[in-house]
Design a protein around this motif. Structure first.
Motif, PDB file in Angstrom:
ATOM      1  N   ARG A 155      47.630  49.742  32.992  1.00 20.46           N
ATOM      2  CA  ARG A 155      47.759  48.948  34.220  1.00 20.46           C
ATOM      3  C   ARG A 155      46.386  48.624  34.806  1.00 20.46           C
ATOM      4  O   ARG A 155      46.174  47.529  35.348  1.00 20.46           O
ATOM      5  CB  ARG A 155      48.626  49.689  35.227  1.00 20.46           C
ATOM      6  N   TYR A 159      45.102  44.809  35.351  1.00 24.20           N
ATOM      7  CA  TYR A 159      44.680  44.398  36.695  1.00 24.20           C
ATOM      8  C   TYR A 159      43.292  43.762  36.660  1.00 24.20           C
ATOM      9  O   TYR A 159      43.035  42.740  37.304  1.00 24.20           O
ATOM     10  CB  TYR A 159      44.695  45.610  37.626  1.00 24.20           C
ATOM     11  N   ARG A 160      42.387  44.368  35.877  1.00 28.97           N
ATOM     12  CA  ARG A 160      41.029  43.808  35.759  1.00 28.97           C
ATOM     13  C   ARG A 160      41.038  42.442  35.091  1.00 28.97           C
ATOM     14  O   ARG A 160      40.143  41.631  35.311  1.00 28.97           O
ATOM     15  CB  ARG A 160      40.131  44.766  34.974  1.00 28.97           C
ATOM     16  N   LYS A 162      43.148  40.210  35.710  1.00 27.12           N
ATOM     17  CA  LYS A 162      43.811  39.305  36.664  1.00 27.12           C
ATOM     18  C   LYS A 162      45.311  39.161  36.432  1.00 27.12           C
ATOM     19  O   LYS A 162      45.925  38.203  36.897  1.00 27.12           O
ATOM     20  CB  LYS A 162      43.165  37.903  36.641  1.00 27.12           C
ATOM     21  N   ASP A 166      49.985  46.058  39.942  1.00 26.48           N
ATOM     22  CA  ASP A 166      49.283  47.105  40.670  1.00 26.48           C
ATOM     23  C   ASP A 166      48.738  48.129  39.674  1.00 26.48           C
ATOM     24  O   ASP A 166      49.469  48.578  38.792  1.00 26.48           O
ATOM     25  CB  ASP A 166      50.217  47.801  41.658  1.00 26.48           C
ATOM     26  N   PRO A 167      47.456  48.520  39.811  1.00 25.97           N
ATOM     27  CA  PRO A 167      46.859  49.428  38.821  1.00 25.97           C
ATOM     28  C   PRO A 167      47.314  50.882  38.867  1.00 25.97           C
ATOM     29  O   PRO A 167      47.196  51.567  37.862  1.00 25.97           O
ATOM     30  CB  PRO A 167      45.354  49.317  39.100  1.00 25.97           C
ATOM     31  N   ASP A 176      44.771  55.231  39.327  1.00 29.46           N
ATOM     32  CA  ASP A 176      44.962  54.083  38.449  1.00 29.46           C
ATOM     33  C   ASP A 176      45.269  54.541  37.033  1.00 29.46           C
ATOM     34  O   ASP A 176      44.726  55.541  36.546  1.00 29.46           O
ATOM     35  CB  ASP A 176      43.704  53.215  38.435  1.00 29.46           C
TER      36      ASP A 176
END
Length: 200
Positions: A155, A159-160, A162, A166-167, A176
């Motif tokens: 996750r 998330y990084r 884009k 939610d991480p 995370d």
């Protein structure tokens, strides 16, 4: 370590179970207070323990320690184990018996999983002489490579990139979901390694 796949497993959970034999083989318990480690069941010595006839084999490592002095109980070791096992145990330092026992990767000095050491463990498990004759399941090779190169679709990674996600880890929600968290730090991952301590 005998946890099952379940009805709707995530990618990380499926991968974790696919690689557990590799993790089991390459890991060793580091002794802290000894409360989490069974003497005859868990993998905590370089060689399987050899007991003297009639010895109690159903102890925790904690039972072998004088916790006030933080020293091994030598008379008990002598009464319980053959000499080679006594020597293996006495080589283990007991600097902090208030610390928790923990699993670590024993295949290199850094105690970190790498592609090279993980591959060596898989070859050892397969009993193969070298890579040219390897019969390693492709999914295990693929998972190990992705985990060691830190490119699993966790996750945090998504998330990084884009991806609208939610991480934090969906299991514990505490941190995370990185590769390290998913494989080692998450309470669920810890439970996987502790479900059947008799196999570690």
């Amino acid at each position: 370590m005998d946890a099952e796949l379940g009805h709707n497993p995530s990618f990380m959970w499926r991968s974790l179970l696919a690689a557990r034999d590799l993790i089991r083989e390459g890991s060793l318990w580091k002794i802290g207070n000894g409360q989490s480690v069974q003497v005859n069941c868990n993998k905590w010595l370089p060689h399987p323990p050899l007991f003297k006839p009639g010895a109690n084999t159903h102890m925790k490592v904690a039972d072998l320690i004088h916790h006030r002095t933080m020293q091994w109980n030598r008379p008990l070791l002598q009464a319980t184990f053959m000499q080679s096992t006594q020597k293996d145990i006495l080589r283990i330092p007991l600097s902090n018996t208030h610390a928790m026992d923990r699993l670590y990767w024993k295949e290199n000095k850094a105690q970190q999983v790498t592609v090279r050491t993980a591959y060596s463990v898989v070859l050892r498990l397969q009993g193969e002489p070298g890579p040219e004759h390897s019969s390693i399941p492709p999914k295990v090779c693929n998972f190990v490579w992705k985990a060691c190169t830190d490119i699993l679709p966790t996750r945090a990674h998504l998330y990084r990139r884009k991806v609208p996600i939610d991480p934090p880890c969906l299991i514990c929600g505490q941190i995370d979901e990185t590769v390290g968290h998913a494989l080692w730090e998450c309470p669920l991952a810890k439970n996987v390694w502790a479900v059947d301590q008799g196999r570690l």
